[in-house]
Design an enzyme around this catalytic site. Structure first.
Site, PDB file in Angstrom:
ATOM      1  CB  CYS A  65      -3.921   3.314  -1.555  1.00 23.90           C
ATOM      2  SG  CYS A  65      -5.207   4.517  -1.295  1.00 23.90           S
ATOM      3  CE  LYS A  80      -6.769   0.038   6.581  1.00 21.34           C
ATOM      4  NZ  LYS A  80      -7.601   0.373   5.424  1.00 21.34           N
ATOM      5  CD  GLN A 106      -6.416  -4.479   4.664  1.00 21.95           C
ATOM      6  OE1 GLN A 106      -7.341  -5.131   5.148  1.00 21.95           O
ATOM      7  NE2 GLN A 106      -6.609  -3.271   4.169  1.00 21.95           N
ATOM      8  CG  HIS A 163      -1.873   0.972   1.441  1.00 19.07           C
ATOM      9  ND1 HIS A 163      -1.599   2.269   1.812  1.00 19.07           N
ATOM     10  CD2 HIS A 163      -3.222   0.908   1.302  1.00 19.07           C
ATOM     11  CE1 HIS A 163      -2.733   2.949   1.892  1.00 19.07           C
ATOM     12  NE2 HIS A 163      -3.735   2.157   1.587  1.00 19.07           N
ATOM     13  CG  ASP A 207       0.990  -2.111   6.543  1.00 13.18           C
ATOM     14  OD1 ASP A 207       0.052  -2.276   7.339  1.00 13.18           O
ATOM     15  OD2 ASP A 207       0.873  -1.465   5.479  1.00 13.18           O
TER      16      ASP A 207
HETATM   17  N1  PLP Z   1      -1.403  -0.544   4.899  1.00 17.14           N
HETATM   18  C1  PLP Z   1      -2.327  -1.334   4.355  1.00 17.14           C
HETATM   19  C2  PLP Z   1      -1.954  -2.744   3.962  1.00 17.14           C
HETATM   20  C3  PLP Z   1      -3.621  -0.858   4.170  1.00 17.14           C
HETATM   21  O1  PLP Z   1      -4.543  -1.649   3.609  1.00 17.14           O
HETATM   22  C4  PLP Z   1      -3.935   0.472   4.552  1.00 17.14           C
HETATM   23  C5  PLP Z   1      -5.274   1.028   4.321  1.00 17.14           C
HETATM   24  O2  PLP Z   1      -6.007   0.585   3.460  1.00 17.14           O
HETATM   25  C6  PLP Z   1      -2.934   1.233   5.142  1.00 17.14           C
HETATM   26  C7  PLP Z   1      -1.682   0.704   5.287  1.00 17.14           C
HETATM   27  C8  PLP Z   1      -3.203   2.636   5.595  1.00 17.14           C
HETATM   28  O3  PLP Z   1      -4.061   2.644   6.700  1.00 17.14           O
HETATM   29  P1  PLP Z   1      -4.602   4.012   7.285  1.00 17.14           P
HETATM   30  O4  PLP Z   1      -5.200   4.756   6.133  1.00 17.14           O
HETATM   31  O5  PLP Z   1      -5.616   3.599   8.299  1.00 17.14           O
HETATM   32  O6  PLP Z   1      -3.445   4.734   7.883  1.00 17.14           O
END
Ligand code: PLP
Length: 413
Positions: free
Chosen positions: A369, A231, A208, A128, A205
């Site tokens: 994204c 999430k 998910q 992402h 990260d």
């Molecule tokens: N990393 C992953 C794998 C994600 O799916 C997302 C959001 O969709 C993020 C990071 C970013 O999360 P946030 O927008 O809550 O900071």
């Protein structure tokens, strides 16, 4: 497969969420956009509103009982996050606005102090933007090299490819636990092991994975791991960074301001100890308390029960999508979770999402994204993503609506 035989009764779970209750002015929605954000149970909404109604004060400052209670609730939330992740101690948890802010914190505070010109950072092709852009910017700023760990044609990460990329100049491997597009589960413990063997740190990260499987930082042995509350059935505006204590001690602060210092003199500033050193300004207190309630909600169902229920549901969805004419599904087949990126015939994914919306089915369409990954896949896709309140009826409705979409666009049969 019948939901009733499984360890989670999705209908009962939905009763705990106001979003799924009938409302005179709202249509009921089949919500399949859980990778973007999840719905919130009553307990989370009540925890936040109870704080604002009865305990509102800022933390670690006021010389009064209300402030002391607010501080106690806020620190209890930190302890809960530490326990949820199996961190060694609550001081390894820094509250942030979410995953994005946590990664920016590490890339700025740790990265600018410890990554020098000529050093290397490895990111995967799956990331992402939240786990890509901070490293691209850091590499540019420090004149370091960003190396990309490409995926295989079936959407997996091959550990042998990582072995080839690692060198003595590698400072960090940054990887998502679960891809937000392909849904594959990455072998993060092995990845961290390989990174450490090469003398590098490892960042995971967990945006998910946090709501869908057990995430244990000591088992993974990661140096940094982060997630977002929203999430995981919790509020927006709150997330957590886990970092090994030694890193938090060695890193300079990220933001500076109130609440993160011991003393300020014109000639010298003494920072507070971690995690306070990284929490400048008034934190999102009600949101942290809401996150505490969200983690309690997850554990009230049980993480193993959630994982096994969602696994069954994922297998069912996989089967139904694979047998639907015109569907092209992306990502690995084994070791995957309930995130499905797909296309249907050559209908534009935005058009598919629009037709599904007319049937009150909420999915996401676009590049998610993750532009480099989407480019590798050949362009935009539709993404349907599951949570523990979804059931096989929802999947059936999705498949039925995809058949309908084909007809709307003139595909016969
Ligand atoms: N990393 C992953 C794998 C994600 O799916 C997302 C959001 O969709 C993020 C990071 C970013 O999360 P946030 O927008 O809550 O900071």
């Amino acid at each position: 497969m019948k939901t009733a035989r499984l360890s989670v009764n999705a209908g009962e779970v939905r009763r705990q969420f106001p979003f799924f209750q009938p409302h005179p002015e709202m249509r009921s929605v089949i919500y399949l956009d859980n990778a973007a954000t999840t719905q919130k149970p009553y307990t989370v909404i009540e925890a936040v509103s109870n704080f604002w109604a009865h305990h509102n004060a800022t933390v670690h400052r006021g010389g009064h009982g209300v402030g002391a209670k607010a501080s106690e609730l806020y620190e209890a939330a930190r302890t809960r996050v530490a326990q949820f992740l199996n961190a060694r101690e609550p001081n390894e948890i820094v509250f942030t606005r979410g995953t994005t802010e946590a990664i920016n914190l590490v890339a700025t505070a740790w990265g600018e102090a410890f990554v020098q010109a000529g050093d290397e950072i490895i990111v995967t092709e799956l990331e992402h933007h939240a786990n890509l852009l901070p490293w691209m910017r850091l590499a540019e700023k420090q004149q370091a090299t960003l190396k990309v760990w490409r995926i295989t044609d079936d959407g997996r990460l091959n550990l042998d490819d990582l072995r080839e990329l690692l060198t003595e100049r590698t400072r960090l491997v940054a990887v998502s636990h679960i891809s937000n597009v392909l849904g594959g589960v990455n072998p993060v413990a092995e990845i961290c092991h390989l990174a450490h063997a090469a003398g590098a740190l490892c960042l995971v990260d967990a945006a998910q994975s946090i709501a869908h499987m057990r995430v244990d930082v000591q088992r993974i042995e990661c140096d940094f791991l982060m997630f977002s509350g929203h999430k995981a059935y919790g509020p927006t505006g709150i997330g957590a960074l886990y970092a090994k204590r030694e890193h938090l001690e060695a890193m300079p602060p990220y933001h500076v301001g109130g609440g993160m210092v011991q003393t300020v003199r014109w000639e010298r500033v003494r920072w507070a100890e971690p995690p306070m050193k990284f929490e400048a300004g008034t934190p999102p207190i009600g949101e942290a308390i809401g996150l505490h309630a969200a983690l309690d909600f997850i554990d009230s169902i049980g993480r193993e029960a959630i994982e096994s229920y969602e696994h069954e549901l994922t297998q069912y969805a996989l089967r139904r999508l694979q047998e639907t004419p015109g569907v092209r599904l992306y990502g690995p087949v084994p070791d995957r979770t309930g995130i499905f990126a797909f296309t249907l015939e050559d209908i534009h994914p935005h058009d598919i999402a629009t037709v599904l919306d007319t049937r009150d089915i909420a999915v996401r369409a676009g590049l998610h994204c993750a532009h480099p990954l989407s480019e590798r896949l050949g362009g935009p896709t539709v993404r349907a993503s599951l949570a523990l309140y979804n059931d096989t009826d929802h999947i059936d409705a999705l498949i039925e609506a995809l058949h309908h979409t084909r007809q709307v666009f003139g595909y016969a049969g």
